[in-house]
Design an enzyme around this catalytic site. Structure first.
Site, PDB file in Angstrom:
ATOM      1  N   GLY A  20       0.835  -1.196   0.000  1.00 36.33           N
ATOM      2  CA  GLY A  20       0.000   0.000   0.000  1.00 36.33           C
ATOM      3  C   GLY A  20       0.861   1.234   0.000  1.00 36.33           C
ATOM      4  O   GLY A  20       2.083   1.175  -0.189  1.00 36.33           O
TER       5      GLY A  20
ATOM      6  N   LYS B 113       4.299  -7.533   8.257  1.00 37.65           N
ATOM      7  CA  LYS B 113       3.912  -6.215   7.773  1.00 37.65           C
ATOM      8  C   LYS B 113       4.968  -5.212   8.187  1.00 37.65           C
ATOM      9  O   LYS B 113       5.382  -5.173   9.346  1.00 37.65           O
ATOM     10  CB  LYS B 113       2.558  -5.806   8.354  1.00 37.65           C
ATOM     11  CG  LYS B 113       2.082  -4.438   7.880  1.00 37.65           C
ATOM     12  CD  LYS B 113       0.718  -4.119   8.434  1.00 37.65           C
ATOM     13  CE  LYS B 113       0.250  -2.737   7.985  1.00 37.65           C
ATOM     14  NZ  LYS B 113      -1.069  -2.395   8.539  1.00 37.65           N
TER      15      LYS B 113
ATOM     16  N   MET C  85       1.829   3.109   2.417  1.00 36.76           N
ATOM     17  CA  MET C  85       2.772   3.267   3.522  1.00 36.76           C
ATOM     18  C   MET C  85       3.400   1.974   3.981  1.00 36.76           C
ATOM     19  O   MET C  85       4.292   1.992   4.818  1.00 36.76           O
ATOM     20  CB  MET C  85       2.068   3.928   4.721  1.00 36.76           C
ATOM     21  CG  MET C  85       1.643   5.351   4.477  1.00 36.76           C
ATOM     22  SD  MET C  85       1.037   6.132   5.982  1.00 36.76           S
ATOM     23  CE  MET C  85      -0.396   5.141   6.335  1.00 36.76           C
TER      24      MET C  85
ATOM     25  N   ASP D 275     -11.022   2.395  10.222  1.00 38.73           N
ATOM     26  CA  ASP D 275     -10.860   2.169   8.777  1.00 38.73           C
ATOM     27  C   ASP D 275     -11.522   0.854   8.374  1.00 38.73           C
ATOM     28  O   ASP D 275     -10.946   0.049   7.651  1.00 38.73           O
ATOM     29  CB  ASP D 275      -9.373   2.154   8.414  1.00 38.73           C
ATOM     30  CG  ASP D 275      -9.147   2.309   6.900  1.00 38.73           C
ATOM     31  OD1 ASP D 275     -10.021   2.912   6.233  1.00 38.73           O
ATOM     32  OD2 ASP D 275      -8.129   1.816   6.395  1.00 38.73           O
TER      33      ASP D 275
END
Length: 863
Positions: free
Chosen positions: A95, A117, A97, A210
């Site tokens: 993505g 991640k 970031m 989110d």
């Protein structure tokens, strides 16, 4: 400014900025309106502190390579590398970031497939890296089968933080439903699994912020896994500070799923997730978003989300969505969505957070009721709808009733005269209840005036006579008699007359419990007043218990007076804050605001915003507190006529915060406004008038006006002498004036005032240990200023013991006193005391306090 006063200024300003980031420090220092040399002294202390600080972790931005002042962003992939025991195999997603990799356990301890991640190079700014660290903390606190599990974490060789998480081999929920042609019922069941995971996060004080299909994965076995808490917000306090992503320019959300309050940059709450879940369910059922923002400019998209009403699902459902549910066309799907489902989704998508479902669980429960054929809360409650819901749940029983109805018709005619007779008796009873209720309301309105005006001797005599007459003239109406007692008690409580208020509210409670019922609206009103009386007397535990019970009753038995429950919530929030649980108090005050706001601007609404501000003050968020008090004054500005006396309380609180941050000119204006309101409503000798003088004395000493300082101290002391004040108001004046005296150079007098305060009403203070501890903390600080360190240690030790017993040693209030003791240990060079207290604080905070103590000790030596 004398040496001691100047050092006190330095100490206060240093304490206000030492824990802030670099940019926030500069803003705070620039807003300081006092002596410029004080500001420069603080800058030098901060510089020395920064030199002595030890960073225990790599700086998230330390690995940047710079060239000609610009960041040289180097592409980095983790594929093929080892991160501790984890072997990274391949990249599976990326993505703006971060990137996600598939990895396996590589040290032969056991076999485990995981997801790694990490941040991409160039995205590892300080704020983003702090957000990433926050995600790690959030995930570590959540253990739920519907939330992806955090397994490990660390930092790469380049200084990039990474997380090792459970590998979720699944599809986004919208893609899963489409590929499996999931029916409407199955989609709703699946969505309720999502709600269960989100509600669990909310119970653990985490808001996702989110929620969208790509963050809701469905495994091959059909189980939900919620992922990506990267921009979640912890509602509770966090180690090392309360990090929230509300800084300017940092509104992180996905536009199509964002709530109106997110796009407007307003306060985020659990209701934000309710909205995003509503959008997600809209997408699952209609095959599209309520607002197709992808074709709009950013400004148009944000306006649309904030202002435009969403369409009902049934009007916009597509043929494609229908086919994915195994239906023929959009018309067939619209027929299934029309009615309850439309109402449920639209209730979740309301613009005002307070008008949505109160919790995610309530949202899920309404879906459950729909699936079971029961009445849903989002649906208008008409008799036709209730009959239809009952018929759908019980079709065989309804059919049998229809057959039996014809045979009952004749019997109905014969029994009709009995029903008419019973109806007349029922109507007579209802008329009596209505009459009594109107009498009670009228009495309370007539007696309410003394609450706002000055309680003079003539007013007291009139109230006493009214109470006496109520015993005879209202002997046949106990509820009206209780209303007289309750309203008179409220008037006395407002004017710090607990000796008169307490027996009256006790009498009201006896009458209402006997004649209205132990669990009734009337008892809820009585307990609201009882909470106010207990608070004024400093009995915070009793105030909390009364307020809590009042709220429970008024929630269970809704009143015909819309301000009853918000008033009880106000008292409950304030008591919860002052008992030392400000984070628990916040949702209580917000509930009151949600109930009161639809009625428009009111003094009660403004006071509820002040309650939110008090919660923020005790949570250490002074900017948020100031915003809430400003909001309160803005509401008062909208009221017509003479400003209510509560406006003065708002000005008093706002002025105090402005003094604390050094905005002296504006603080002076607020203090004068408060004084003018209190003198007009309550006269020169009232407790709050004395509090206004105490604030003006603080302003005057900061302005260097010794004559004005002396005059305001004298006026505050006059209020102390001329009134038998409620404990809370009394200690506020005593404590404020003692601090002003100390800063003005009247150091011995300040210490004597504090010692006298702690001894003259000791019997009351012992029953209010939280207040007693605050006074001892102030005394300890004053004695440090006089260099009477052994006496200071005695006072601070006593305060810390009381606070630890009340709150626990790691509560913010206890830690504030522990910090003073740790400072004292440095000043006295008492290593054993320092070693005992240091584990309560992060190492860098211990270093900061030690440096302050060294600087203070050096200043004493230099003299």
């Amino acid at each position: 400014m004398n040496h001691e006063a100047r050092w006190q200024e330095v100490n206060d300003l240093f304490a206000a900025v030492v824990d802030l980031g670099t940019a926030a420090r500069e803003v705070r220092l620039a807003s300081y309106e006092g002596d410029a040399s004080v500001r420069e002294e603080v800058r030098s202390l901060l510089a020395a502190l920064d030199k002595d600080s030890v960073k225990l972790e790599p700086s998230p931005g330390a690995s940047h390579l710079t060239l000609m002042g610009e960041s040289a962003a180097l592409p980095i992939t983790l594929a093929g590398r080892r991160l501790g025991p984890w072997a990274v195999v391949r990249e599976v997603g990326r993505g703006g970031m971060g990137a996600v990799y598939e990895a396996f356990r590589a040290d032969d301890q056991y076999q485990k497939r995981v997801a790694v991640k990490t941040l991409t190079r160039g995205a590892d700014s300080e704020v983003v890296a702090r957000r990433f660290q926050q995600e790690r903390q959030i995930l570590a606190s959540l253990e739920h089968p519907g939330i992806a599990t955090l397994i490990d974490g660390g930092v790469t060789e380049e200084g990039l933080p990474y997380l090792v998480m459970e590998f979720v081999d699944g599809e986004p929920i919208d893609q899963y439903c489409a590929s499996h042609q999931t029916s409407l019922r199955d989609r709703l069941d699946l969505f309720r699994q999502v709600c269960s995971a989100v509600q669990y996060a909310h119970r653990n004080l985490v808001v996702h912020r989110d929620l969208k299909p790509s963050n809701i994965l469905i495994s091959a076995s059909g189980n939900v896994k919620l992922v990506d808490f990267g921009i979640a917000k912890l509602l509770g306090p966090q180690p090392g500070g309360d990090l929230t992503l509300t800084e300017t320019g940092n509104r992180a959300f996905t536009t199509g799923y964002a709530s109106p309050e997110q796009v407007r940059g307003e306060t985020i709450s659990t209701s934000t997730d309710v909205y995003s879940l509503g959008v997600t369910l809209f997408r699952l059922l209609a095959g599209r978003l309520p607002f197709e923002v992808s074709q709009l400019t950013p400004t148009e998209a944000l306006r649309c989300i904030a202002e435009e009403p969403p369409p009902p699902l049934s009007r916009v459902a597509s043929d494609q969505a229908a086919r994915e549910m195994g239906l023929s066309d959009a018309a067939a799907l619209a027929g299934m969505l029309s009615g309850e489902i439309d109402d449920i989704v639209l209730a979740a998508l309301r613009k005002e957070p307070e008008r949505r479902y109160g919790t995610v669980a309530a949202f899920s429960d309404d879906i459950k009721r729909y699936l079971q054929g029961q009445q849903v809360s989002a649906r208008p409650d008409t008799w036709r709808y209730r009959v239809r819901s009952f018929s759908r749940r019980n079709p065989k029983f309804v059919g049998a009733m229809m057959v039996a109805a014809s045979s009952l018709l004749a019997g109905t005619v014969l029994a009709g005269w009995q029903a008419v007779r019973a109806g007349k008796e029922r109507d007579r009873a209802r008329a009596e209840a209505t009459r009594s209720s109107r009498v009670v309301s009228f009495i309370e309105q007539i007696l309410a005036a003394p609450v706002q005006g000055a309680l003079t001797e003539a007013t007291i005599t009139a109230l006493d006579e009214t109470v006496a007459r109520a015993g005879g003239e209202l002997a046949d109406d106990p509820l009206a008699r209780a209303a007289v007692f309750r309203t008179a008690a409220k008037a006395y409580a407002y004017h710090n007359r607990p000796e008169r208020a307490t027996p009256l509210i006790d009498s009201a409670l006896v009458l209402d419990r006997r004649h209205a019922g132990v669990r009734s609206t009337e008892v809820g009103r009585d307990l609201t007043v009882a909470a106010r009386i207990a608070y004024s007397a400093g009995r915070l535990d009793s105030a909390l218990a009364f307020a809590r019970e009042a709220v429970d009753l008024l929630r269970a038995f809704p009143s015909d007076r819309p301000d009853d429950l918000p008033t009880a919530l106000l008292n409950y929030s304030m008591a919860t804050t002052y008992i030392g649980r400000p984070t628990d108090a916040l949702p209580i005050a917000l509930e009151g605001i949600a109930l009161e706001s639809p009625r428009g601007p009111s003094a009660l609404l403004a006071y509820l915003h002040m309650a939110v501000g008090e919660s923020a003050i005790f949570s250490g968020d002074a900017p948020a507190a100031e915003r809430e008090y400003l909001q309160a004054t803005a509401i008062y500005d909208l009221l017509k006529g003479v400003q209510p006396v509560e406006r003065g309380i708002a000005e008093l609180g706002l002025g105090t915060m402005l003094v604390n941050r050094g905005a002296i000119v504006e603080a002076d204006q607020r203090a004068r406004k408060a004084l003018e309101i209190f003198e007009r409503h309550w006269g020169a000798d009232h407790a709050y008038t004395g509090r206004a003088h105490a604030l003006m004395a603080r302003v005057a000493v900061r302005q260097g006006d010794s004559a004005k300082t002396a005059a305001e101290i004298a006026a505050g002391l006059n209020a102390l002498r001329r009134n038998r004040l409620g404990l809370v108001d009394w200690v506020t004046i005593e404590f404020d004036l003692s601090r002003v005296m100390f800063t003005a150079g009247r150091r011995e007098e300040a210490v004597n005032l504090l010692r006298g305060a702690l001894s003259s009403r000791r019997e009351e203070l012992v029953r209010a240990p939280q207040i007693m501890a605050f006074g001892e903390l102030l005394l300890g600080q004053a004695l440090i200023g006089l260099h009477r360190l052994a006496e200071a240690r005695e006072a601070l030790d006593s305060a810390f013991t009381r606070q630890s017993n009340s709150y626990g040693p790691r509560h913010p209030m206890s830690l504030a006193t522990a910090a003073q003791l740790l400072f004292l240990a440095g000043a006295m060079e008492d290593s054993p005391m320092a070693a005992r207290l240091a584990p309560l604080f992060p190492p860098d905070s211990v270093t900061a306090i030690r440096n302050r103590a060294i600087a203070w000790r050096r200043s004493r030596t230099d003299r």
